[in-house]
Design a protein around this motif. Structure first.
Motif, mmCIF file in Angstrom:
data_model
loop_
_atom_site.group_PDB
_atom_site.id
_atom_site.type_symbol
_atom_site.label_atom_id
_atom_site.label_comp_id
_atom_site.label_asym_id
_atom_site.label_seq_id
_atom_site.Cartn_x
_atom_site.Cartn_y
_atom_site.Cartn_z
ATOM 1 N N VAL A 72 0.840 -1.196 0.000
ATOM 2 C CA VAL A 72 0.000 0.000 0.000
ATOM 3 C C VAL A 72 0.875 1.246 0.000
ATOM 4 C CG1 VAL A 72 -1.931 -1.134 1.174
ATOM 5 C CG2 VAL A 72 -0.166 -0.003 2.531
ATOM 6 N N ASP A 73 0.293 2.357 -0.462
ATOM 7 C CA ASP A 73 1.058 3.593 -0.621
ATOM 8 C C ASP A 73 1.565 4.156 0.699
ATOM 9 O OD1 ASP A 73 -1.485 4.293 0.269
ATOM 10 O OD2 ASP A 73 -1.855 5.772 -1.310
ATOM 11 N N THR A 74 0.821 3.965 1.790
ATOM 12 C CA THR A 74 1.263 4.521 3.071
ATOM 13 C C THR A 74 2.539 3.845 3.572
ATOM 14 O OG1 THR A 74 -0.315 3.020 4.159
ATOM 15 C CG2 THR A 74 -1.022 5.293 3.797
ATOM 16 N N VAL A 75 2.657 2.558 3.345
ATOM 17 C CA VAL A 75 3.883 1.849 3.725
ATOM 18 C C VAL A 75 5.043 2.285 2.833
ATOM 19 C CG1 VAL A 75 4.999 -0.414 3.838
ATOM 20 C CG2 VAL A 75 2.677 -0.121 4.712
ATOM 21 N N VAL A 76 4.763 2.490 1.556
ATOM 22 C CA VAL A 76 5.799 2.995 0.648
ATOM 23 C C VAL A 76 6.311 4.343 1.146
ATOM 24 C CG1 VAL A 76 6.261 3.842 -1.692
ATOM 25 C CG2 VAL A 76 4.923 1.749 -1.355
ATOM 26 N N GLU A 77 5.398 5.222 1.533
ATOM 27 C CA GLU A 77 5.797 6.545 2.028
ATOM 28 C C GLU A 77 6.635 6.434 3.294
ATOM 29 O OE1 GLU A 77 1.991 8.371 2.386
ATOM 30 O OE2 GLU A 77 1.715 8.544 0.210
ATOM 31 N N ALA A 78 6.293 5.497 4.180
ATOM 32 C CA ALA A 78 7.101 5.285 5.384
ATOM 33 C C ALA A 78 8.504 4.812 5.016
ATOM 34 C CB ALA A 78 6.420 4.270 6.297
ATOM 35 N N GLY A 79 8.588 3.950 4.029
ATOM 36 C CA GLY A 79 9.896 3.478 3.565
ATOM 37 C C GLY A 79 10.716 4.592 2.948
ATOM 38 N N VAL A 80 10.064 5.468 2.206
ATOM 39 C CA VAL A 80 10.765 6.610 1.613
ATOM 40 C C VAL A 80 11.354 7.497 2.707
ATOM 41 C CG1 VAL A 80 10.446 8.752 0.304
ATOM 42 C CG2 VAL A 80 9.475 6.604 -0.555
ATOM 43 N N ALA A 81 10.601 7.703 3.783
ATOM 44 C CA ALA A 81 11.104 8.523 4.894
ATOM 45 C C ALA A 81 12.358 7.906 5.501
ATOM 46 C CB ALA A 81 10.017 8.676 5.958
ATOM 47 N N ILE A 82 12.375 6.576 5.660
ATOM 48 C CA ILE A 82 13.568 5.899 6.171
ATOM 49 C C ILE A 82 14.725 6.062 5.189
ATOM 50 C CG2 ILE A 82 14.561 3.655 6.778
ATOM 51 C CD1 ILE A 82 12.586 4.645 8.846
#
Length: 387
Positions: A72-82
């Motif tokens: 899902v996109d929200t998990v992708v965004e969390a990964g981008v932040a890391i």
């Protein structure tokens, strides 16, 4: 004939390949990986199959393990932040298709402006830019994501399973080690195995098939057709596991260059709205979609049946095509693939979403590659048939 062909730059294939990952990184001058995986890989210690050799080589690893079974996109965004918070020089996607697809999406979004969203890259946009080299290490024999230029991410605001395609999703390298699949649960073995066969079959009958994708698809169907039941019946059969892993990768190369078709177009909305695992939703659809499409590409479907061992070499095309459908139905029964109703989907919920699912299936573009291109009413009819 003019055609392009896309594949990872390097693939290390064979039992024990995971232990050589530090050598692979060294070949490309990489030493600061962010590993994208899932909680199960960490809990079971399977991720240590790559972290141990990396650490032994003096390579410090950071792990992002918050991925979910259907990305899902929200998990992708969390990964981008890391990823933005560290000095990483590569990504390693480790696990089934979901962690690898998540890593691909992180890499594409990481290269974009901070205000970008994942939906900005869905087909027909060409997602050709990525931030970092990506190494894919699959632990299932199914998705072929280690060899493709595609990723599929669900938009949590719209419940749309978005197809994202482009060179930005193509791994630099892949580590294809069948030993990583030896402990995969039976349900995952079945779902990913049928997924791999679907990739090969759809690539072979796709309107975008070409001689190179055909060669990979034909080899994949031979391997998967002969070994799918074996890995279900005898999970510790190493030869069968190795054949399935190679078949899945070959199928990935095939559909990455010929595209998938109606099964995948219809499968994505089922996963997005009802959280059915991707391989399972493909399996639910495969016999019905093949029946719908059969006469539009009968010679190809018939040859697929022969290649997979479902029909005899001297069977006429119509008989071989019929035997293909019979075999797909028998495999679903043997591998205990449920219907949507058997999975727990309520009839009222299913019926209410049929128009939207048909619309989303068509919007993905995949049905346009099918030998018989359906309209929305025909897609709804197939959805009704499989329920």
């Amino acid at each position: 004939m003019e055609m392009g062909f896309f594949a990872p730059r390097h693939m290390d294939i064979g039992g024990g390949a995971a232990a050589r990952i530090a050598v692979l990184l060294g070949r490309f001058g990489l030493s600061r990986p962010l590993i994208v995986t899932d909680p199960v890989m960490v809990k079971l210690g399977l991720v240590r199959r790559i972290t141990d050799p990396l650490e032994a080589a003096g390579i410090v690893c950071t792990i992002f393990s918050d991925t979910v079974p259907e990305p899902v996109d929200t998990v992708v965004e969390a990964g981008v932040a890391i990823a933005r918070g560290g000095a990483f020089d590569c990504l390693i996607g480790f696990g089934g298709g979901s962690p690898i697809d998540t890593a691909k999406a992180i890499n594409i979004l990481l290269a974009a402006a901070p205000s970008a969203r994942m939906r900005d890259f869905k087909v027909p946009v060409a997602a050709d830019t990525a931030a970092l080299p990506l190494i894919a290490v699959p632990t299932t024999a199914g998705t072929g994501s280690e060899a493709t230029r595609f990723t599929v991410i669900t938009d949590t605001e719209t419940d749309e399973k978005m197809l994202i395609a482009g060179l930005g999703a193509l791994p630099l390298a892949a580590v294809v080690d069948y030993e990583l699949t030896m402990s995969v649960p039976p349900r995952t073995t079945a779902d990913t195995g049928i997924d791999a066969f679907t990739h090969a079959l759809e690539a072979y009958v796709s309107r975008r098939a070409n001689p190179v994708s055909d060669a990979y698809a034909r080899s994949a169907m031979r391997l998967i057709g002969a070994n799918l039941r074996k890995v279900w019946q005898t999970p510790q059969d190493r030869d069968a596991r190795e054949a399935m892993m190679l078949g899945a990768t070959l199928a990935g190369l095939a559909f990455s260059n010929a595209s998938v078709a109606l099964v995948h177009g219809m499968s994505r909305p089922i996963g997005a709205h009802f959280h059915v695992p991707h391989g399972m939703s493909n399996a639910m659809l495969l016999p019905a979609v093949t029946r719908f499409s059969l006469n539009a590409a009968l010679p190809r479907y018939a040859e697929s049946a022969r290649l997979a061992g479902f029909a005899r070499a001297d069977d006429a095309d119509q008989l071989a095509g019929a035997r293909l459908i019979e075999a797909l139905e028998a495999i679903n029964a043997e591998l205990e693939v449920p219907t949507p109703q058997g999975f727990g989907v309520a009839r009222a919920d299913w019926d209410a979403l049929l128009p939207k699912m048909a619309e989303q299936a068509l919007a993905s573009g995949s049905p346009g590659n099918n030998p018989a291109v359906p309209d929305a009413a025909e897609i709804v009819k197939i959805y009704e048939e499989i329920f």
